[in-house]
Design a protein around this motif. Sequence first.
Motif, mmCIF file in Angstrom:
data_model
loop_
_atom_site.group_PDB
_atom_site.id
_atom_site.type_symbol
_atom_site.label_atom_id
_atom_site.label_comp_id
_atom_site.label_asym_id
_atom_site.label_seq_id
_atom_site.Cartn_x
_atom_site.Cartn_y
_atom_site.Cartn_z
ATOM 1 N N MET A 25 43.248 21.680 -7.813
ATOM 2 C CA MET A 25 44.031 20.972 -6.650
ATOM 3 C C MET A 25 45.551 21.767 -6.654
ATOM 4 N N ALA A 146 35.751 21.091 -3.845
ATOM 5 C CA ALA A 146 36.429 19.864 -2.978
ATOM 6 C C ALA A 146 37.619 19.625 -3.559
ATOM 7 N N ALA A 147 38.007 19.812 -4.716
ATOM 8 C CA ALA A 147 39.457 19.424 -5.249
ATOM 9 C C ALA A 147 40.156 20.594 -4.619
ATOM 10 N N SER A 149 39.865 22.053 -1.785
ATOM 11 C CA SER A 149 40.052 21.672 -0.337
ATOM 12 C C SER A 149 41.022 20.666 -0.305
ATOM 13 N N ILE A 150 41.074 19.672 -1.174
ATOM 14 C CA ILE A 150 41.894 18.527 -1.030
ATOM 15 C C ILE A 150 43.285 18.936 -1.167
ATOM 16 N N ALA A 153 44.239 20.687 1.711
ATOM 17 C CA ALA A 153 44.865 19.663 2.583
ATOM 18 C C ALA A 153 46.122 18.936 2.225
ATOM 19 N N LEU A 154 46.157 18.594 1.101
ATOM 20 C CA LEU A 154 47.606 18.097 0.604
ATOM 21 C C LEU A 154 48.809 18.769 1.129
ATOM 22 N N SER A 249 45.947 20.117 8.049
ATOM 23 C CA SER A 249 45.164 19.370 7.045
ATOM 24 C C SER A 249 43.366 18.977 7.616
ATOM 25 N N LEU A 253 39.121 19.541 6.780
ATOM 26 C CA LEU A 253 38.626 18.214 6.768
ATOM 27 C C LEU A 253 36.826 18.561 6.432
ATOM 28 N N ILE A 256 36.282 19.725 2.889
ATOM 29 C CA ILE A 256 36.285 18.512 1.769
ATOM 30 C C ILE A 256 34.747 17.626 1.959
#
Length: 277
Positions: A25, A146-147, A149-150, A153-154, A249, A253, A256
């Motif tokens: 992340m 996924a982490a 991608s989060i 997005a953060l 972000s 999506l 994620i």
Amino acid sequence: MTSQEASAPAPAHLLSRGAVILTAMMFGLTYSLSAALIALDLAGRGISDAVIGANAAMHAVGVLATALVLPRLVASVGPRRLILTALGLAALTLMAFPLTPAIWLWFPLRFVLGAASESLFVLSETWINSLSTEQTRARAMAAYTAALSIGFALGPLILSLVGAQGILPYAVGAGMAVAAALFVASPKVEAPVFEAPSHSNPMHYLRLAPLAMSATVLNAAIEAAGLSFLALYAINLGWAEQEAARLMSCMMLGAIVLQLPIGWLGDKMNRRHLVIA
């Protein structure tokens, strides 16, 4: 089952997975926050798109330079120490941008940030692989991606909340990197154990897995272009800065939401066919 999985107590194993996820992340956050923030900051100073693009390219130069020496660094320094160094270097570099008035110095700073990000990316991905079996690898990689991608997005989300002006957005990113380093440094997190690579030349792996490497290059090019210029494009269309940051972000999506289903498919079907599809 790997020897590390067999011998590690469940809590330590879970903490190790948590450390991997947090490191991944932080790679995504460091990259997405810096790409969008630096582009907006430079544009606000009246810098041309060509210079903004050249500055963004320095991140890639740092990535390429680090890829050539990373196997030797891991062997000499150790993976946990190198991860902690990369997190600390990312925090210091982020704080250096708003404190450096000379724009030409932002180019070597971007190079250093790229080197730190590459270290986090490669080491976290290798770490999650060492914690996985062949039967769970695709799902583990899906959770890992996924982490990522989060984290991607953060970065824009932080910009939409605190803005792209002043030292605050840089400080938020640096503070999160320090928090991740403290977690990875915990004695309750088992240090990753990597096998020594049989080849240190990245070109060997390009010849070994051209499809995977080509897909990675394409993905990196799309993400770099989107994170560096999508917000600027939206602002030029009349969007507010915060809305432009939220747009980036939204771009993440799909990444994620779809990672775990794609990982499940990767465990059930031919992965080469899945990549081509």
